[in-house]
Every structure is written in C-alpha cells, then in structure tokens.
Design a protein around this motif. Structure first.
Motif, mmCIF file in Angstrom:
data_model
loop_
_atom_site.group_PDB
_atom_site.id
_atom_site.type_symbol
_atom_site.label_atom_id
_atom_site.label_comp_id
_atom_site.label_asym_id
_atom_site.label_seq_id
_atom_site.Cartn_x
_atom_site.Cartn_y
_atom_site.Cartn_z
ATOM 1 N N ILE A 1 0.863 -1.193 0.000
ATOM 2 C CA ILE A 1 0.000 0.000 0.000
ATOM 3 C C ILE A 1 0.894 1.235 0.000
ATOM 4 O O ILE A 1 1.692 1.437 0.922
ATOM 5 N N ASP B 1 -1.144 7.220 -0.622
ATOM 6 C CA ASP B 1 -2.604 7.081 -0.705
ATOM 7 C C ASP B 1 -3.282 7.084 0.660
ATOM 8 O O ASP B 1 -4.507 7.125 0.738
ATOM 9 N N VAL B 2 -2.495 6.996 1.724
ATOM 10 C CA VAL B 2 -3.124 6.863 3.044
ATOM 11 C C VAL B 2 -2.581 7.813 4.113
ATOM 12 O O VAL B 2 -3.118 7.889 5.216
ATOM 13 N N ALA C 1 -8.719 7.743 5.904
ATOM 14 C CA ALA C 1 -8.284 7.065 4.669
ATOM 15 C C ALA C 1 -7.586 5.746 4.982
ATOM 16 O O ALA C 1 -7.790 4.736 4.309
ATOM 17 N N MET C 2 -6.771 5.762 6.022
ATOM 18 C CA MET C 2 -6.027 4.553 6.399
ATOM 19 C C MET C 2 -7.002 3.461 6.820
ATOM 20 O O MET C 2 -6.877 2.303 6.420
ATOM 21 N N GLU D 1 -10.125 3.114 6.017
ATOM 22 C CA GLU D 1 -10.904 2.637 4.876
ATOM 23 C C GLU D 1 -10.062 1.701 3.998
ATOM 24 O O GLU D 1 -10.509 0.633 3.599
ATOM 25 N N ARG D 2 -8.839 2.097 3.751
ATOM 26 C CA ARG D 2 -7.969 1.317 2.872
ATOM 27 C C ARG D 2 -7.593 -0.036 3.481
ATOM 28 O O ARG D 2 -7.456 -1.035 2.775
#
Ligand code: ADP
Ligand code: ASP
Ligand code: MG
Length: 439
Positions: A131, A135-136, A153-154, A156-157
């Motif tokens: 990952i 993105d997080v 975000a973290m 959710e990912r």
C-alpha cells in the motif's frame, strides 16, 4: 491480536538483515502490518539510502549528471533482491524515478523513494499486499500532518485487509506532491498505522535491545530501560535520544497502544515497553539521560528587573519577532537567561540584541555559545529526595562546571547546561552515580 511492526534502516540494510526480519514477522501470525524504512547502514561508515537519495537529487536539481550516484542506489536494492532470490525487477520504477529527478520533483519526493522501493521489495518477499503511503498518509497545504484525513483514509484502505506493507516516512500533499516527515519519521508512520488498525501493540524494531538508559555512543553498553512512560520518553527523545522519533508517540498514545522497542539482531531480548502509566517501580532513581549540543545562552542583566512588570514578556517578544523559539529561560532577581539553538540564533544575533536594547533597556547583555544541555529524566525523582544534589556532586567530582540548571515543574526532569567540551564527561558521571553505583 494485531501487531504493527516497524523496521528501521539497519534492520533492512542487506539481504541478510531482511531474512532476520522475515523470520521475525513469520514467527507470529499477529504481525500483520509492516512498516519498513529505507535500507540503512550495513557497516559503520556506510551511507544510508536516504542520504544517497538526497545527495543524488541535489545533483539533479542543479542540472548536473547524477548517473553514477543513481546506479549506486540501484545497486543497494539489487543486492537485496538477489540476496533474497526474489523474482522482482525494479527497472520500471527506477526509470520513473529518474525521470522525476530530471523533472525536479522535489527533495521530499526523492528521499521518499527509499522507503517506497523498500516497501515493494518487502511486500514481494513476504507475499503481503503493498500500500503506497501516498494514498493513506496526508499533509495539509501548510505541510502539517493531517491526522483526521489520514486516519479516515487509512482505516478505509486497510479495512478487510489481512496483511500489508506500508512504507514509512512519507505521505502526500493536497496537490498530490510527496512530502516526508522529518528524519527518522518512519517511526511516526508505524504509530499512525497502529492507531488506525487498533493494534494491540506497536513493535518498533531497531539495532539496540530497547531504549537504553543513555546513548550507547557515549556510555559503553548502557543497560536497557524495561518500562518507560510516554512522558519520560518524550523528554528523552526531545533531548536527543534518537531511538524513536519524538512525535511517534502521539497517534498510539491517543489510542492507548503500548510501544515495544525490540532488537532485530537479538529478537529474544524483551526490549523496552513504552506505556501511558505504570505501577512498576523503575530500577533506578533516574529512568534515562540524554543530551544535545549546539545551544547559545543570552544572559540579560538589569537591576531590579524582577519588579518591572512585563519584563519577561518583552524579552520573549524579541525572540518571537525574530522567529526564534527558546528552549529554557532560567532567571534570577536581576538576571534572565534565554537558551536558544545556536544555528537558529546566529544569523539573527544582531537583530535580537538591538531588539532587546530597545524593548527592555538592559544594563548588559552577554552571549555564551557552545552550550550542551543534558536532561536527567525519571518518574521516580519526585519521590527520591536529593536527586539534584547527587547530580551536582557527581559533576563536581568529574570537574564539570555547571552553567545552568532547570527543573521542570512536573519534577520529571532536571536539565543541566554544561560547556560542550564537558558533555561526554558529564553524562558518564551521572550514569555512574545513578546506575553503576546502584547495581
Ligand atoms: P532505526 O534505523 O532502527 O530507526 P535509529 O538509528 O533511528 O534506528 O535509532 C537507533 C540508534 O539510536 C541506536 O543504534 C543508538 O546508536 C541510538 N541511540 C541514541 N540514544 C539511545 C538510547 N538512549 N537508547 C538506545 N539507542 C540510542
Ligand atoms: N529513512 C528515513 C531517514 O533516514 C526515515 C527513517 O528511517 O525513519 O531518516
Ligand atoms: Mg529511527
């Protein structure tokens, strides 16, 4: 049980080190989320990949040829990939990175590639999902870490993901450029991931068997600290104990997750537990000693300053206006000293002096440079009388002249100012009286 495991640079400096890390991760099913640093030093005068990247990018930014330096970085990864026998090529990634260097994508982008690439290698080696931290992990427009956006975000990912590798040290800005934390920042990433997944523990794997009572580069084989509170740790890491980034405790602390510092080269050692509070009595009156060089003291004298309303505020206003934060401000009846970082103070010295003359009309101002500050930290100091006295007698015995002393109101720490040339001797003498003599 979920463990988030962060491995520092020396733990990932070579294929051999990677294998130790692989064994550690596979030894416990709970070690599900892995945060790697960039490859660090393989031997004492080796160069960390992060430093190689900075140097290489500096050439690129000046429009100079950086092929040779770039190849050396590539070699570091190839050595690891080959040593592990992985079926992985980073050629495409290196081509993109090279193009971005030429396109001047920024120093932070450059440095971040160390953990980015190591994350790819690690995920391939472990068979865990990769990952991208971009993105997080998020920063705001002004460059502050955006805790709320990151946490959402973290979460959710990572939702529903069994095992993953998330590279440390960097994240992204609202305009999608890459930004890093300050040096050593992979510790922060690990803490953020641990908080987001609600880990039971955040294991921080490094090259020493825990947080040691003092810096092993000054004291030979210092004893490890078994248990330390977040507060004590923060005092020590702020004052230079470089094991864990000083900001790494915030995310886990909020979530009540303990940190365990462990040694990749000696995984059976218990290491250090970092906790919110503990009923455990520390082994010694002091928990740890740390220190930093590079301070300047501005001594201001004025008769009857203590009766002059607003004197301190007007002094500090001058420092504030010059963008200088102060470390300590010990004062007497007619004297006040402001301790600042030498490197920050030097370029603004004359502005500060004239500002002080204007603002408080002192009788005299005197500047002393090359001061070192030493923090003696311990939750047990509160209940042990005579700690300061013992520190002074130890220092006197070692012929160290104490220039300043400041005790925090929490009685958790005593800060001592000594000349830089006395720094090592001072730390040794304090270690001796509180640790060696108490064994
Ligand atoms: P990593 O690369 O694993 O993040 P660091 O180099 O950031 O590791 O931190 C570990 C190093 O911190 C140790 O090798 C040691 O030299 C240094 N250090 C300084 N003070 C201390 C201390 N009080 N306890 C342990 N290590 C310390
Ligand atoms: N690789 C980065 C550094 O050297 C971040 C880290 O190791 O935590 O500072
Ligand atoms: Mg570190």
């Amino acid at each position: 049980m979920i463990k988030v495991v962060k491995f520092g640079g020396s733990s990932l400096a070579s294929a051999e080190q990677f294998k130790k890390v692989g064994d550690i991760i596979r030894a416990e099913d709970s070690r599900r989320f892995v945060v790697p640093s960039a490859p660090g030093k393989r031997f004492s005068d080796d160069t960390k990949v992060t430093d190689m990247l900075y140097a290489c990018y500096d050439l690129a930014a000046k429009g100079k040829n950086f092929d040779e330096q770039f190849e050396k970085i590539k070699e570091r990864y190839l050595e690891i990939i080959e040593g592990l026998g992985l079926d992985l090529s980073l050629d495409e990634q290196f081509n993109i990175i090279k193009a971005c260097f030429i396109g001047k994508a920024g120093r932070d982008y450059a440095a971040s590639r160390g953990e980015f690439l190591n994350g790819i290698v690690m995920s391939n080696y472990l068979g865990y999902e990769f990952i991208d931290a971009a993105d997080v992990i998020f920063f705001t427009d002004s460059g502050e870490f955006d805790a709320e956006k990151t946490d959402a975000a973290m979460k959710e990912r990572l939702d529903g993901i069994e095992r993953a590798v998330i590279p440390g040290f960097y994240g992204s800005m609202p305009n999608d450029t890459i930004k890093t934390f300050s040096r050593g920042g992979s510790d922060i990433t690990g803490s953020i991931v641990a908080a987001a997944v609600g880990a039971d523990i955040y294991e921080n794997w490094t090259d020493v068997s825990g947080f040691l009572i003092s810096d092993p580069r000054i004291i030979k084989d210092p004893l490890p600290i078994h248990t330390i509170t977040y507060k004590e740790l923060r005092e020590l890491s702020y004052m230079g104990a470089g094991v864990l980034h000083e900001d790494a405790i915030f995310p886990v602390r909020k979530a009540g997750i303990p940190i365990n510092i462990k040694n990749t080269n000696s995984p059976m050692d218990p290491g250090t537990m970092i906790v919110e509070s503990t009923s455990q009595k520390p082994q010694f009156t002091i928990t740890g000693i740390a220190g930093k060089k590079g301070f300047t003291v501005v001594n201001i004298e004025k008769d009857m300053m203590n009766s002059e309303l607003g004197f301190g505020r007007r002094v500090l206003e001058v420092f504030e206006k010059n963008g200088l934060s102060f470390e300590h401000m010990p004062s007497g009846i007619d004297t006040m000293s402001v301790i600042v970082h030498q490197s920050e103070f030097e370029p603004k010295e004359q502005e500060v002096l004239s500002g002080l003359h204007r603002n408080v009309h002192p009788d005299s101002i005197d500047i002393e440079t090359d001061l070192a500050l030493i923090a003696v930290v311990g939750r047990a100091m509160k209940s042990n009388r005579g700690t300061a006295g013992r520190i002074f007698s130890a220092l006197a015995h070692a012929h160290v002249n104490v220039k300043m002393i400041d005790q925090g109101s929490s009685e958790l720490n005593i800060i001592i100012g000594v000349s830089e040339s006395d720094f090592e001797a001072a730390i040794k003498s304090i270690y001796e009286i509180f640790v060696i003599h108490q064994l």
